[in-house]
Design a protein around this motif. Sequence first.
Motif, short mmCIF file in Angstrom:
data_model
loop_
_atom_site.label_atom_id
_atom_site.label_comp_id
_atom_site.label_asym_id
_atom_site.label_seq_id
_atom_site.Cartn_x
_atom_site.Cartn_y
_atom_site.Cartn_z
N ASP A 1 -8.45 -4.48 -2.95
CA ASP A 1 -7.84 -3.60 -3.93
C ASP A 1 -8.43 -3.80 -5.33
N TYR B 1 0.79 -1.22 0.00
CA TYR B 1 0.00 0.00 0.00
C TYR B 1 0.83 1.28 0.00
N MET C 1 -6.30 -8.76 1.00
CA MET C 1 -5.65 -7.55 0.50
C MET C 1 -5.96 -7.33 -0.98
N ASN D 1 4.76 -2.72 -5.86
CA ASN D 1 4.17 -4.02 -6.15
C ASN D 1 5.24 -5.09 -6.33
#
Length: 204
Positions: A86, A26, A82, A33
């Motif tokens: 997203d 995040y 997660m 990433n």
Amino acid sequence: MRRINLPTWLTLFRVALLPVMVLVFYLPFKGHNLTAAVVFALAGVTDWLDGYLARRLNMTSKFGAFLDPVADKLMVAVTLFMLVADHRGDWSGIVMAITSAIIVGREISISALREWMAEIGMRATVRVAFLGKLKTGMQIFALIVLILQHEKDAEALRLYHIGEGLLVIAGILTIWSGLYYLRAAWPALHGDDPVLTAQQDRNA
């Protein structure tokens, strides 16, 4: 107090990597990433390495046997939550959410089944099978792709869909392996197991 051995330290390290992976995922910096995918891949490597060392060096322990599957389930569940949070709100996101629910639901159900079988002295009936290991490996590979390619540019999106397809395959393997465990435990669940019946008769 018995000292914690190396394989168990690796398992603890895997658990400690999870909040690091979420935080990096995040944080708004270039390559976040890729960094998160590397952290998750490192956790996946320790999943294999701690089991290998425990067998190779004969360093098994009750604490390690308890902690290892907990760490595996935490690693997969946290990452799925997660990624679903997203994800885009389209059909692809719905498929992702359903697949994640299947995987997490299976893990909860099989954990409960193993606990119940252990209580009646039949833990070995639902021991880890090759199919379960294959399922875990497919999940880890799919999640690495999804973490790495969650950015929404056109090139990343194509690879992201590949990761989604791999996760669906992992979901199918999840159902398959869950049915395998259920089939192995069915005689005890259905009350047809002669050993369990004799034990219940003695306890009556």
